[in-house]
Design a protein around this motif. Structure first.
Motif, short mmCIF file in Angstrom:
data_model
loop_
_atom_site.label_atom_id
_atom_site.label_comp_id
_atom_site.label_asym_id
_atom_site.label_seq_id
_atom_site.Cartn_x
_atom_site.Cartn_y
_atom_site.Cartn_z
N ALA A 116 0.84 -1.20 0.00
CA ALA A 116 0.00 0.00 0.00
C ALA A 116 0.87 1.25 0.00
CB ALA A 116 -0.92 -0.01 1.22
N ALA A 117 0.44 2.27 -0.71
CA ALA A 117 1.15 3.55 -0.71
C ALA A 117 1.17 4.11 0.70
CB ALA A 117 0.47 4.52 -1.67
N GLY A 118 2.36 4.56 1.14
CA GLY A 118 2.50 5.11 2.48
C GLY A 118 2.72 4.08 3.56
N SER A 119 2.75 2.78 3.19
CA SER A 119 2.98 1.73 4.18
C SER A 119 4.46 1.69 4.55
CB SER A 119 2.54 0.38 3.63
OG SER A 119 3.40 -0.03 2.57
N ASP A 120 4.77 0.87 5.56
CA ASP A 120 6.16 0.73 5.99
C ASP A 120 7.05 0.13 4.91
OD1 ASP A 120 5.59 1.80 8.47
OD2 ASP A 120 5.26 -0.15 9.42
N LEU A 121 6.46 -0.63 3.99
CA LEU A 121 7.26 -1.23 2.92
C LEU A 121 7.46 -0.29 1.73
CD1 LEU A 121 6.11 -4.97 2.69
CD2 LEU A 121 8.11 -4.01 3.84
N ASP A 122 6.62 0.73 1.61
CA ASP A 122 6.74 1.69 0.50
C ASP A 122 8.07 2.43 0.61
OD1 ASP A 122 6.36 3.42 -1.59
OD2 ASP A 122 4.59 4.41 -0.75
N GLY A 123 8.95 2.25 -0.38
CA GLY A 123 10.28 2.86 -0.37
C GLY A 123 11.36 1.99 0.24
N THR A 124 11.01 0.76 0.67
CA THR A 124 11.99 -0.15 1.27
C THR A 124 12.91 -0.73 0.21
OG1 THR A 124 10.53 -0.76 3.09
CG2 THR A 124 12.29 -2.30 2.56
N ALA A 125 14.22 -0.68 0.45
CA ALA A 125 15.20 -1.24 -0.49
C ALA A 125 15.25 -2.76 -0.35
CB ALA A 125 16.57 -0.64 -0.24
N VAL A 126 15.45 -3.44 -1.48
CA VAL A 126 15.62 -4.90 -1.50
C VAL A 126 16.94 -5.19 -2.21
CG1 VAL A 126 14.68 -7.10 -2.25
CG2 VAL A 126 13.13 -5.26 -1.58
N SER A 127 17.85 -5.85 -1.53
CA SER A 127 19.15 -6.18 -2.10
C SER A 127 19.35 -7.68 -2.08
CB SER A 127 20.28 -5.49 -1.30
OG SER A 127 21.54 -5.82 -1.83
N GLU A 128 19.54 -8.27 -3.27
CA GLU A 128 19.71 -9.71 -3.41
C GLU A 128 18.58 -10.47 -2.74
OE1 GLU A 128 23.61 -10.72 -2.03
OE2 GLU A 128 24.62 -9.80 -3.74
N GLY A 129 17.37 -9.91 -2.85
CA GLY A 129 16.19 -10.58 -2.34
C GLY A 129 15.87 -10.29 -0.89
N VAL A 130 16.77 -9.62 -0.17
CA VAL A 130 16.56 -9.35 1.25
C VAL A 130 16.04 -7.93 1.43
CG1 VAL A 130 17.62 -9.25 3.53
CG2 VAL A 130 18.42 -10.94 1.85
N PRO A 131 14.83 -7.78 1.95
CA PRO A 131 14.28 -6.43 2.14
C PRO A 131 14.86 -5.77 3.38
CG PRO A 131 12.69 -8.07 2.88
CD PRO A 131 13.87 -8.83 2.32
N ASP A 132 15.02 -4.46 3.31
CA ASP A 132 15.52 -3.69 4.45
C ASP A 132 14.36 -3.47 5.43
OD1 ASP A 132 17.02 -2.20 6.15
OD2 ASP A 132 17.01 -0.37 4.94
N ALA A 133 13.91 -4.55 6.01
CA ALA A 133 12.79 -4.52 6.96
C ALA A 133 13.06 -5.55 8.03
CB ALA A 133 11.47 -4.84 6.24
N ASP A 134 12.44 -5.36 9.16
CA ASP A 134 12.71 -6.22 10.32
C ASP A 134 11.90 -7.51 10.27
OD1 ASP A 134 13.87 -6.99 12.68
OD2 ASP A 134 12.43 -5.91 13.94
N VAL A 135 12.04 -8.22 9.14
CA VAL A 135 11.39 -9.53 8.97
C VAL A 135 12.32 -10.43 8.16
CG1 VAL A 135 8.98 -8.78 9.12
CG2 VAL A 135 10.16 -8.67 6.94
N THR A 136 12.23 -11.72 8.43
CA THR A 136 13.11 -12.67 7.73
C THR A 136 12.40 -13.25 6.52
OG1 THR A 136 12.35 -14.39 9.25
CG2 THR A 136 14.42 -13.27 9.79
N MET A 137 12.04 -12.39 5.58
CA MET A 137 11.42 -12.81 4.33
C MET A 137 12.39 -12.58 3.18
SD MET A 137 8.36 -14.02 4.84
CE MET A 137 7.49 -13.90 3.27
N SER A 138 12.26 -13.40 2.15
CA SER A 138 13.07 -13.25 0.94
C SER A 138 12.15 -12.90 -0.21
CB SER A 138 13.83 -14.55 0.65
OG SER A 138 14.53 -14.45 -0.57
N VAL A 139 12.37 -11.74 -0.84
CA VAL A 139 11.55 -11.32 -1.96
C VAL A 139 12.03 -12.02 -3.22
CG1 VAL A 139 10.84 -9.37 -3.40
CG2 VAL A 139 11.05 -9.08 -0.91
N ILE A 140 11.12 -12.71 -3.91
CA ILE A 140 11.45 -13.44 -5.13
C ILE A 140 11.23 -12.57 -6.36
CG2 ILE A 140 10.92 -15.48 -6.53
CD1 ILE A 140 9.82 -16.78 -3.98
N ALA A 141 10.09 -11.89 -6.39
CA ALA A 141 9.74 -11.13 -7.59
C ALA A 141 8.76 -10.02 -7.22
CB ALA A 141 9.12 -12.03 -8.66
#
Length: 402
Positions: free
Chosen positions: A335-360
């Motif tokens: 969602a626009a304005g959410s905590d993930l909006d603008g979060t960087a993802v490097s090599e699948g790892v999001p700059d967020a305090d969760v252990t998730m791997s972004v695939i696509a």
């Protein structure tokens, strides 16, 4: 199915009391490896990898027969048959994926035609996949992958092992490798040569391109690589949509298939344009075969997930997989304005305090971004495909809401 010389596909297959869930997981892993090996064989003009595709195709045939036997044993009523119908469609679609991978391998084995400039057109960022026989005297022999620690030391991964007729898919830190094992290595070209030589005791001799670069051919190769990656993702999501009874994942499989169809149209146009500059246009024939087989794979992924899209109730043997699996694949909208909006993802790892791997990421207007291929930044409106534990997925979903 044709096997390499000396191989046979006439070995009788007997029923074994294996769960349908376990067979589905093994078929999923086998399908993904088949696709990877087949494309690598073509892109690197490697006959040894192409021959391994046909061997693995035979393994898939056996898995399909065992899955059919298990489904027949599980169906005890008309309602059982109805609930198992989507699983049977998976078996049929998997056969299509397996056949398509075999057709891709035969582009190399039967010399259907590939341009010499194709290897030169490969992007430098593409990792190399090689096949090596482990020498008994190798420093890696009779040790676990955890002890060797190849990936952290070199960036090279052992993605599979073949020991005689048995395949070890997704080998982990406790997997021990032995002399005469066939190892499949994936990693950067700069590192894979030294690892191959240590493993096999033989010099690494990659095929180097010696042809002039053709701009339209480079575009065609870039496109087929993207099609290959999207098709692999579609297969992964299709199996996951069934295992987790997730209609949203099934919808994304359909979206991926539409994208692959559009890419194939562009791919064919660039191949035809490249023919005008090729010394021998007939050598481009294999590329057309490659595009056709890729579309078959993405179409088969849709067939795998069709039961979920039709909202057919999942049979308990498949629901068991959901209950036992800790790691899941999930789809969420940022969602626009959410905590993930603008979060960087490097090599699948999001700059967020969760252990998730972004695939696509599917971004409206921009299509699909495969995060393994490039760093990215999450934006409002993005549809994100991620992998992780159930707890992490719930936390990640919470961060996506405004």
């Amino acid at each position: 199915m044709d096997l390499p010389a000396g191989e046979t596909s006439s070995t009788p297959v007997e029923y074994e009391p294996v769960s349908v869930k376990d067979l589905l997981v093994e078929m999923k892993d086998t399908a993904e490896l088949l696709i990877d090996l087949a494309y690598s064989a073509v892109l690197h003009r490697n006959e040894e990898l192409a021959a391994e595709v046909l061997r693995l195709e035979h393994t898939m045939d056996v898995l399909e027969i065992r899955a059919q036997m298990s489904l027949l044993m599980a169906a005890r009523s008309p309602s059982d048959a109805e609930a198992l119908a989507p699983v049977l469609s998976i078996v049929t679609a998997t056969d299509q994926i397996s056949d398509a991978a075999g057709d891709i391998a035969k582009i190399v084995l039967e010399d259907i035609g590939l341009p010499e400039a194709m290897r030169a057109a490969l992007p430098d960022a593409v990792e190399t996949l090689v096949r090596g026989v482990i020498d008994d005297r190798s420093a890696y022999a009779d040790r676990t992958l955890g002890e060797i620690d190849l990936e952290s030391e070199t960036g090279v991964r052992v993605i599979a092992l073949r020991r005689g007729d048995d395949w070890l898919l997704n080998p982990g830190p406790t997997t021990e490798i032995h002399g005469e094992d066939i190892a499949f290595l994936r990693g950067p070209e700069s590192e894979i040569g030294d690892v191959y030589e240590t493993l096999s005791g033989r010099p690494y001799d990659p095929q180097l391109p010696d042809a002039a670069r053709i701009e339209d051919l480079e575009r065609a190769v870039d496109t087929i690589l993207h099609m290959k990656n999207l098709s692999e993702l579609a297969v992964d999501l299709a199996y996951s949509s069934v295992l987790f009874d997730d209609a949203e994942l099934a919808e994304e499989v359909s979206n991926l298939e539409v994208e692959v169809d559009a890419l194939e149209s562009r791919f064919e146009a660039w191949v035809l344009q490249a023919a005008a500059d090729a010394a021998d246009p007939v050598t481009l024939r294999g590329l057309i075969h490659l595009g056709t087989s890729t579309e078959v794979i993405s179409d088969a992924a849709v067939d795998i997930s069709e039961g979920v899209l039709r909202e057919i109730e999942v049979h308990p043997v498949v629901q068991l997989a959901v209950q036992e699996s800790d790691e899941i694949i999930t789809r969420l909208a940022v969602a626009a304005g959410s905590d993930l909006d603008g979060t960087a993802v490097s090599e699948g790892v999001p700059d967020a305090d969760v252990t998730m791997s972004v695939i696509a990421i599917r971004r409206p207007g921009d299509g699909w971004i495969l995060v393994a291929d490039a760093d990215a930044e999450l934006r409002g409106g993005d549809i994100v495909i991620a992998k992780g534990t159930r707890t992490a997925a719930e936390q990640f979903d919470g961060l996506a809401d405004a």
